[in-house]
Write a protein that holds these residues in place. Structure first.
Motif, PDB file in Angstrom:
ATOM      1  N   ALA A   1      10.425  11.353   0.789  1.00 43.92           N
ATOM      2  CA  ALA A   1      10.855  12.683   0.344  1.00 43.92           C
ATOM      3  C   ALA A   1      10.890  12.745  -1.179  1.00 43.92           C
ATOM      4  O   ALA A   1      10.863  11.728  -1.860  1.00 43.92           O
ATOM      5  CB  ALA A   1      12.228  12.997   0.913  1.00 43.92           C
ATOM      6  N   ARG A   2      10.907  13.972  -1.679  1.00 41.08           N
ATOM      7  CA  ARG A   2      11.003  14.166  -3.136  1.00 41.08           C
ATOM      8  C   ARG A   2      12.355  13.727  -3.657  1.00 41.08           C
ATOM      9  O   ARG A   2      12.474  13.174  -4.739  1.00 41.08           O
ATOM     10  CB  ARG A   2      10.821  15.652  -3.479  1.00 41.08           C
ATOM     11  CG  ARG A   2       9.413  16.154  -3.261  1.00 41.08           C
ATOM     12  CD  ARG A   2       9.294  17.582  -3.784  1.00 41.08           C
ATOM     13  NE  ARG A   2       8.124  18.247  -3.249  1.00 41.08           N
ATOM     14  CZ  ARG A   2       6.889  18.088  -3.744  1.00 41.08           C
ATOM     15  NH1 ARG A   2       6.677  17.292  -4.775  1.00 41.08           N
ATOM     16  NH2 ARG A   2       5.878  18.720  -3.193  1.00 41.08           N
ATOM     17  N   GLU A   3      13.396  14.028  -2.865  1.00 34.86           N
ATOM     18  CA  GLU A   3      14.761  13.656  -3.237  1.00 34.86           C
ATOM     19  C   GLU A   3      15.147  12.385  -2.520  1.00 34.86           C
ATOM     20  O   GLU A   3      14.603  12.074  -1.467  1.00 34.86           O
ATOM     21  CB  GLU A   3      15.737  14.732  -2.763  1.00 34.86           C
ATOM     22  CG  GLU A   3      15.928  15.924  -3.649  1.00 34.86           C
ATOM     23  CD  GLU A   3      17.001  16.827  -3.039  1.00 34.86           C
ATOM     24  OE1 GLU A   3      18.191  16.475  -3.140  1.00 34.86           O
ATOM     25  OE2 GLU A   3      16.627  17.841  -2.447  1.00 34.86           O
TER      26      GLU A   3
ATOM     27  N   ASP B   1       0.837  -1.209   0.000  1.00 34.89           N
ATOM     28  CA  ASP B   1       0.000   0.000   0.000  1.00 34.89           C
ATOM     29  C   ASP B   1       0.874   1.262   0.000  1.00 34.89           C
ATOM     30  O   ASP B   1       0.573   2.234  -0.695  1.00 34.89           O
ATOM     31  CB  ASP B   1      -0.909   0.036   1.233  1.00 34.89           C
ATOM     32  CG  ASP B   1      -2.160  -0.822   1.082  1.00 34.89           C
ATOM     33  OD1 ASP B   1      -2.258  -1.548   0.064  1.00 34.89           O
ATOM     34  OD2 ASP B   1      -3.024  -0.776   1.980  1.00 34.89           O
ATOM     35  N   ILE B   2       1.929   1.242   0.814  1.00 42.59           N
ATOM     36  CA  ILE B   2       2.803   2.425   0.897  1.00 42.59           C
ATOM     37  C   ILE B   2       3.475   2.667  -0.457  1.00 42.59           C
ATOM     38  O   ILE B   2       3.452   3.792  -0.980  1.00 42.59           O
ATOM     39  CB  ILE B   2       3.858   2.238   2.012  1.00 42.59           C
ATOM     40  CG1 ILE B   2       3.179   2.259   3.392  1.00 42.59           C
ATOM     41  CG2 ILE B   2       4.948   3.310   1.910  1.00 42.59           C
ATOM     42  CD1 ILE B   2       4.046   1.737   4.535  1.00 42.59           C
ATOM     43  N   PHE B   3       4.037   1.636  -1.046  1.00 39.79           N
ATOM     44  CA  PHE B   3       4.741   1.836  -2.316  1.00 39.79           C
ATOM     45  C   PHE B   3       3.773   2.239  -3.421  1.00 39.79           C
ATOM     46  O   PHE B   3       4.106   3.069  -4.275  1.00 39.79           O
ATOM     47  CB  PHE B   3       5.538   0.580  -2.693  1.00 39.79           C
ATOM     48  CG  PHE B   3       6.683   0.280  -1.745  1.00 39.79           C
ATOM     49  CD1 PHE B   3       7.346   1.316  -1.082  1.00 39.79           C
ATOM     50  CD2 PHE B   3       7.088  -1.032  -1.501  1.00 39.79           C
ATOM     51  CE1 PHE B   3       8.404   1.047  -0.208  1.00 39.79           C
ATOM     52  CE2 PHE B   3       8.140  -1.307  -0.633  1.00 39.79           C
ATOM     53  CZ  PHE B   3       8.797  -0.268   0.012  1.00 39.79           C
ATOM     54  N   ALA B   4       2.559   1.684  -3.383  1.00 38.17           N
ATOM     55  CA  ALA B   4       1.565   2.065  -4.405  1.00 38.17           C
ATOM     56  C   ALA B   4       1.190   3.535  -4.269  1.00 38.17           C
ATOM     57  O   ALA B   4       1.105   4.262  -5.263  1.00 38.17           O
ATOM     58  CB  ALA B   4       0.325   1.181  -4.282  1.00 38.17           C
ATOM     59  N   MET B   5       0.972   3.997  -3.020  1.00 35.27           N
ATOM     60  CA  MET B   5       0.559   5.399  -2.874  1.00 35.27           C
ATOM     61  C   MET B   5       1.702   6.351  -3.179  1.00 35.27           C
ATOM     62  O   MET B   5       1.489   7.406  -3.776  1.00 35.27           O
ATOM     63  CB  MET B   5      -0.082   5.660  -1.506  1.00 35.27           C
ATOM     64  CG  MET B   5       0.790   5.650  -0.313  1.00 35.27           C
ATOM     65  SD  MET B   5       1.569   7.231   0.026  1.00 35.27           S
ATOM     66  CE  MET B   5       0.198   8.222   0.480  1.00 35.27           C
ATOM     67  N   LEU B   6       2.920   5.958  -2.826  1.00 37.28           N
ATOM     68  CA  LEU B   6       4.055   6.839  -3.125  1.00 37.28           C
ATOM     69  C   LEU B   6       4.253   6.992  -4.629  1.00 37.28           C
ATOM     70  O   LEU B   6       4.693   8.039  -5.099  1.00 37.28           O
ATOM     71  CB  LEU B   6       5.338   6.308  -2.480  1.00 37.28           C
ATOM     72  CG  LEU B   6       5.373   6.397  -0.956  1.00 37.28           C
ATOM     73  CD1 LEU B   6       6.634   5.746  -0.416  1.00 37.28           C
ATOM     74  CD2 LEU B   6       5.250   7.837  -0.479  1.00 37.28           C
ATOM     75  N   GLY B   7       3.901   5.942  -5.358  1.00 37.91           N
ATOM     76  CA  GLY B   7       3.991   6.007  -6.812  1.00 37.91           C
ATOM     77  C   GLY B   7       3.091   7.083  -7.404  1.00 37.91           C
ATOM     78  O   GLY B   7       3.384   7.626  -8.466  1.00 37.91           O
ATOM     79  N   LYS B   8       1.981   7.395  -6.698  1.00 41.00           N
ATOM     80  CA  LYS B   8       1.027   8.381  -7.216  1.00 41.00           C
ATOM     81  C   LYS B   8       1.392   9.799  -6.811  1.00 41.00           C
ATOM     82  O   LYS B   8       0.935  10.759  -7.426  1.00 41.00           O
ATOM     83  CB  LYS B   8      -0.380   8.075  -6.679  1.00 41.00           C
ATOM     84  CG  LYS B   8      -0.964   6.793  -7.212  1.00 41.00           C
ATOM     85  CD  LYS B   8      -2.394   6.640  -6.715  1.00 41.00           C
ATOM     86  CE  LYS B   8      -2.601   5.297  -6.047  1.00 41.00           C
ATOM     87  NZ  LYS B   8      -3.779   5.280  -5.191  1.00 41.00           N
ATOM     88  N   HIS B   9       2.137   9.938  -5.717  1.00 38.51           N
ATOM     89  CA  HIS B   9       2.524  11.275  -5.260  1.00 38.51           C
ATOM     90  C   HIS B   9       3.974  11.506  -5.674  1.00 38.51           C
ATOM     91  O   HIS B   9       4.644  10.598  -6.117  1.00 38.51           O
ATOM     92  CB  HIS B   9       2.342  11.380  -3.743  1.00 38.51           C
ATOM     93  CG  HIS B   9       0.917  11.231  -3.317  1.00 38.51           C
ATOM     94  ND1 HIS B   9       0.048  12.271  -3.226  1.00 38.51           N
ATOM     95  CD2 HIS B   9       0.203  10.121  -3.008  1.00 38.51           C
ATOM     96  CE1 HIS B   9      -1.140  11.819  -2.856  1.00 38.51           C
ATOM     97  NE2 HIS B   9      -1.081  10.519  -2.718  1.00 38.51           N
TER      98      HIS B   9
END
Ligand code: 3EB
Length: 339
Positions: free
Chosen positions: A185-187, A109-117
């Motif tokens: 983070a973004r970076e 779930d975490i990796f899926a949501m991070l993929g969208k943001h």
């Protein structure tokens, strides 16, 4: 900028009522303030506070940024975004499923949501699971957890050496079956290993069918780092537990490992940027009765004034009695608590 405040329950209640917009998340060990603020990602972790100089009954970990904060939910993940950081929490109650599946779901779930943001890089994960050293279907729950977490990293294409997040994994007697919280983070950050230890992701199979997916520390950002996230660190030399049964010797070995990680972080960044004495710590002890002995060793190594917070928790190998994690900020630590 982002920082942690470790506060007593009363101080956290006051702090949150005056803090306004910049709260990214709140963790309660083992209790939370009654009002953490609307939509603020939060979780209770059933690890008792053993005091710090601030009083028990609870240690509250408050994640603070300069506002404004945007909050939301995606899949099972409650998150808050401020500037370059995303803080998130996932938890599953007891009875929600096998620990291996819960780990794979949480990380999936975490990796899926991070993929969208636009926050693809996780720098640090915290993992708390019930009865970490107990068997489930013939394998220790921590080892199951490693299989599930590893599967999610691999499915997401995130097992990339040099970019593996820092982490810790602790056990509780009660509460949620699994709580995972994280900073993304973004970076990207830069992973740090400990020359005294085999990288955890290369542990041999005697420690379980899937080795644990974490780096010893992460410098953030990779260039000119401002923060150092040190993973849970224990009395392991090479890949072997040292000083089984001796909490004082384990604490000393752990402190030597912490120094080695700080030295390696310094070698990879800037001399003097991250000083052990200026860091903030969580110390986990398996047996509450050991806390005074551990405190003496920690004070001897770090000075009595360091920000050190003690919790009762199980460590992920049944022969480990103590584990220490840290966060350090380049230059000076953030200011004292207060709105
Ligand atoms: C160790 O060094 C002790 O599974 O995420 C430390 C930090 C430990 C993180 C994890 C486990 C984890 O192997 C245990």
């Amino acid at each position: 900028m982002l920082h942690i405040e470790y506060l007593s329950l009363d101080d956290a209640t006051d702090y949150l009522s005056g803090a306004g917009a910049g709260i990214l998340g709140v963790l309660g060990f083992p209790a939370l303030p009654t009002d953490c603020g609307a939509d603020v990602p939060s979780a209770c972790v059933a690890a008792a506070s053993l005091g710090t100089g601030i009083d028990a009954p609870a240690l509250c970990e408050v994640w603070v940024s300069e506002g404004p904060v945007r909050r939301g939910t995606d899949g099972g993940v409650r998150y808050a975004i401020a500037g370059e950081f995303l803080f998130g929490v996932v938890s599953f109650p007891e009875g929600a499923g096998a620990i291996r599946d819960l780990a794979e779901r949480a990380y999936g779930d975490i990796f899926a949501m991070l993929g969208k943001h636009e926050f693809p890089h996780v720098v640090r994960f915290w993992n708390y699971l019930t009865r970490i050293n107990e068997d489930e279907d013939g394998l220790e729950r921590y080892r199951h957890f490693n299989i599930g977490r590893g599967a999610a990293f691999e499915a997401a294409g995130r097992f990339r050496e040099g970019a593996i997040p820092a982490a810790c994994a602790l056990g509780t007697d009660a509460g949620n079956a699994l709580t995972v919280y994280f900073v993304a983070a973004r970076e990207g950050g830069r992973a740090v290993e400990n020359p005294r230890q085999v990288s955890a992701y290369r542990y041999p199979p005697e420690h379980g069918p899937h080795s644990p997916t974490f780096s010893r520390a992460v410098l953030y950002p990779a260039n000119e780092p401002r923060m150092l996230f040190v993973s849970g660190t224990a009395s392991i030399v090479g890949h072997i537990t040292a000083h089984a049964g001796d909490v004082v010797a384990q604490t000393r070995e752990t402190l030597v490992n912490l120094r080695a990680i700080f030295a390696e972080a310094e070698r990879l960044s800037r001399a003097g940027a991250f000083a052990p004495r200026d860091a903030s710590y969580k110390v986990y002890v398996r047996f509450a009765a050991d806390v005074e002995a551990v405190r003496r060793e920690v004070a001897a190594a770090l000075g009595g004034e360091a920000d050190v917070n003690y919790l009762r928790a199980d460590i992920c190998r049944d022969d480990l009695l103590v584990e220490i994690e840290a966060i350090a900020y380049a230059g000076c630590p953030p200011g004292p608590p207060g709105p």
